[in-house]
Design a protein around this motif. Structure first.
Motif, mmCIF file in Angstrom:
data_model
loop_
_atom_site.group_PDB
_atom_site.id
_atom_site.type_symbol
_atom_site.label_atom_id
_atom_site.label_comp_id
_atom_site.label_asym_id
_atom_site.label_seq_id
_atom_site.Cartn_x
_atom_site.Cartn_y
_atom_site.Cartn_z
ATOM 1 N N THR A 103 -2.100 5.621 9.339
ATOM 2 C CA THR A 103 -0.950 5.711 8.257
ATOM 3 C C THR A 103 -0.941 7.161 7.661
ATOM 4 O O THR A 103 -1.852 8.000 7.614
ATOM 5 C CB THR A 103 -1.426 4.590 7.017
ATOM 6 N N GLN A 128 5.526 0.940 8.216
ATOM 7 C CA GLN A 128 4.566 0.344 7.088
ATOM 8 C C GLN A 128 5.501 -0.455 6.188
ATOM 9 O O GLN A 128 6.445 0.129 5.789
ATOM 10 C CB GLN A 128 3.762 1.428 6.619
ATOM 11 N N ARG A 145 5.098 -1.911 2.407
ATOM 12 C CA ARG A 145 4.327 -2.129 1.223
ATOM 13 C C ARG A 145 4.819 -3.200 0.424
ATOM 14 O O ARG A 145 6.109 -2.816 -0.320
ATOM 15 C CB ARG A 145 4.313 -0.792 0.255
ATOM 16 N N ILE A 188 6.044 -0.411 -6.437
ATOM 17 C CA ILE A 188 6.966 -0.013 -5.101
ATOM 18 C C ILE A 188 7.983 0.778 -5.560
ATOM 19 O O ILE A 188 8.266 1.938 -4.812
ATOM 20 C CB ILE A 188 7.147 -1.052 -3.883
ATOM 21 N N ALA A 232 1.125 -4.479 3.573
ATOM 22 C CA ALA A 232 -0.138 -4.433 2.464
ATOM 23 C C ALA A 232 0.666 -4.882 1.291
ATOM 24 O O ALA A 232 1.774 -4.665 1.129
ATOM 25 C CB ALA A 232 -0.695 -3.262 2.230
ATOM 26 N N SER A 233 -0.052 -5.295 0.397
ATOM 27 C CA SER A 233 0.505 -5.650 -1.067
ATOM 28 C C SER A 233 0.063 -4.582 -1.888
ATOM 29 O O SER A 233 -0.312 -3.329 -1.201
ATOM 30 C CB SER A 233 -0.077 -6.909 -1.729
ATOM 31 N N ASN A 234 0.121 -4.696 -3.088
ATOM 32 C CA ASN A 234 -0.095 -3.536 -4.137
ATOM 33 C C ASN A 234 -1.404 -4.009 -4.966
ATOM 34 O O ASN A 234 -1.628 -3.496 -5.950
ATOM 35 C CB ASN A 234 1.093 -3.362 -5.097
ATOM 36 N N TYR A 289 -4.526 -5.919 3.134
ATOM 37 C CA TYR A 289 -3.595 -5.330 4.095
ATOM 38 C C TYR A 289 -3.576 -6.234 5.320
ATOM 39 O O TYR A 289 -4.606 -6.817 5.632
ATOM 40 C CB TYR A 289 -3.773 -3.940 4.547
#
Ligand SMILES: Cc1cc2nc3c(=O)[nH]c(=O)nc-3n(C[C@H](O)[C@H](O)[C@H](O)COP(=O)(O)OP(=O)(O)OC[C@H]3O[C@@H](n4cnc5c(N)ncnc54)[C@H](O)[C@@H]3O)c2cc1C
Length: 474
Positions: free
Chosen positions: A92, A143, A145, A156, A298-300, A306
């Motif tokens: 990443t 990616q 998010r 985000i 992935a989430s936050n 992830y």
């Protein structure tokens, strides 16, 4: 029990079963018999502690720039034994410190240059793997998010604004729920931030392949060779069981394991990052999920969750949450933490209900290194002849490539664009002594977990103002 978890064993005189440390090491496509250990004292130009990505990339760029150098890598276990052979496969461009915080600390231009170099590192890994014939399964899927529930939407949107503020938003896009579902169908996803600067790899194949390339270029790798201590000075040295290795420069590239050296004990905090992996999914299941783009997802959550899709059609679920161990202890048995592995499986089924009945075949983990200010260090002190790269806080695959390029330039005395980045010669202050360290780490771990859970339950974003958030997010 699942593979990697259950197969972990020491086989007496034969040594450890290295294939049991991760799915990646198990499928590295080669015999993991260790290379010979250091036979006795030697002299060289550059001696490197650690055959993970940081150490190997440093050796690689040194030898590419100056093939006449004698470069020696000392590895306590085998190449790729550490995080480099166990990670979540994300290459990443994300940096351990958020772009907003980078701007605040170092200013807009420095933050921007660093993040551009992170993007270049994602490209560079793919290019070198191809040029050197490393079968690293590099795949550039970008990616996502994901805002997993409305509480995560502001995060985000904020991340997108930071890209804009740095003039780096080109190709980065905010997606609504429908556009997100066109890519991947996740229960509860209400939007996502798409960023093309991300790829996946087979981590162990990259690490092991890189080790072979380093040897092909003339580097020497001694495995089963632990560095016990080091000394800087006019002729710096590593001290090992098999004798001293004197060099023009020594490089400390042991990431979380550096905390085992008494001189660096409080420099990084080892935190365990854990992973579970499904069996290869059927076509019907993939049809239900989508995910043809194979993006890293992935989430936050502060507590990091992830996912990535493997080349052979499995889903990898990674996350934090395993407890910090008093005294910064690192032990093989800490790789396996039942409650955290179970939480990851549960979250996996919640995200993708179609996984009901799917087997999770592997579970493993490993330590990541967290510096006190979350900032990665890539440094070289020419007077002492000591270089180090560490502190990736779980985002070290691309960052270690940047470290390798940077340390090679610094050691060779070359002033380049990357030798001015804010990572260079950065000094993080040491962590507190125990028991404060343990109390603080556990407090933040528990606190962030609660903040995440509360946000998901109430649908309201975290305030960013709780003590745990102020201490534990950067
Ligand atoms: C479970 C997990 C998931 C992760 N997922 C991702 C991800 O998806 N994307 C990402 O960017 N990052 C991820 N990371 C982090 C990333 O893998 C690491 O930051 C990166 O691999 C660090 O590389 P390294 O070479 O610095 O350290 P390591 O790979 O840990 O290598 C250090 C090496 O030094 C050796 N060593 C240590 N001490 C000594 C000594 N005294 N003497 C001799 N040898 C020694 C060790 O045996 C080891 O082989 C993850 C990490 C973990 C644990």
């Amino acid at each position: 029990m699942t593979r990697a978890a259950s197969a972990r064993k020491h086989t007496g005189t034969v040594g450890k079963d290295y294939s049991s440390y991760s799915f990646w090491l198990e499928t590295a496509g080669e015999d993991l018999t260790p290379r010979p250990a250091l036979p006795g004292p030697i002299d060289c130009d550059v001696a490197i502690l650690g055959a993970g990505f940081s150490g190997l990339w440093t050796a690689y760029y040194l030898l590419r720039q100056d093939p006449s150098l004698r470069v020696v890598v000392l590895e306590a276990e085998i190449a790729g034994f550490g995080a480099s052979g166990r990670n979540g496969a994300w290459v990443t461009s994300g940096f351990p410190v958020t772009s907003g915080e980078l701007q605040r600390r170092f200013g807009r231009e420095a933050a921007r240059e660093l993040l551009i170099e992170m993007r270049n590192s994602v490209d560079e890994i793919g290019k070198v793997a191809e040029a050197e014939g490393i079968d690293a399964q590099y795949f550039r899927g970008g990616q996502l998010r994901v805002a997993h529930g409305p509480s995560q939407l502001p995060a985000i949107e904020k991340a997108y604004r930071f890209h804009q503020a740095l003039d780096l938003e080109k190709d980065v896009r905010l997606l609504d729920a429908e556009e997100t579902a066109d890519r991947i169908r996740i229960t509860g996803a209400v939007g996502a931030l798409y960023n093309p600067h991300c790829a996946t790899i087979h981590p162990a194949r990259l690490a092991r392949g890189l080790a072979r390339v380093v040897e092909r270029l003339g580097g020497e790798i001694f495995e089963q060779t632990s560095v016990i201590d080091y000394e800087g000075g006019t002729r710096p040295k590593f001290i090992t069981d098999s004798g001293e290795v004197r060099a023009g420069a020594v490089v400390l590239a042991g990431e979380a394991y550096l905390s085992r050296l008494s001189k660096l004990h409080r420099q990084v905090l080892p935190i365990y990052s854990l992973i579970v992996l499904t069996e290869p999914l059927s076509e019907e299941r993939w049809d239900a999920i989508g995910w043809e783009g194979r993006e890293c997802v992935a989430s936050n959550r502060y507590t990091v969750d992830y996912r990535s899709r493997t080349a052979d059609g499995r889903i990898l679920f990674g996350g934090r949450g395993a407890p910090y161990h008093y005294g910064s202890r690192i032990r093989d048995e800490y790789d396996l933490h039942g409650p955290t592995h179970e939480m990851l499986r549960r979250a996996g089924r919640e995200w993708f209900p179609v996984l009901e009945g799917t087997r999770f075949t592997h579970a493993w983990g490993g330590p990541i290194a967290t510096p006190r200010d979350w900032m990665t260090t890539m440094s070289y002190d020419p007077a002492q002849g000591v270089a180090t790269a560490h502190g990736y806080t779980g985002q070290g695959v691309a960052t270690a490539n940047l470290s390798g390029r940077t340390l090679a330039d610094l050691i060779l005395g070359r002033r380049t664009d990357i030798t001015n980045l804010p990572t260079v010669n950065h000094e993080s202050r040491a962590w507190e002594p125990e028991p404060l360290r343990w109390l603080g780490a556990r407090f933040v771990q528990r606190g962030l977990m609660k903040v995440d859970d509360r946000a998901e339950k109430t649908g309201k974003p975290p305030t960013g103002k709780t003590l745990a958030e102020r201490l534990g997010s950067h």
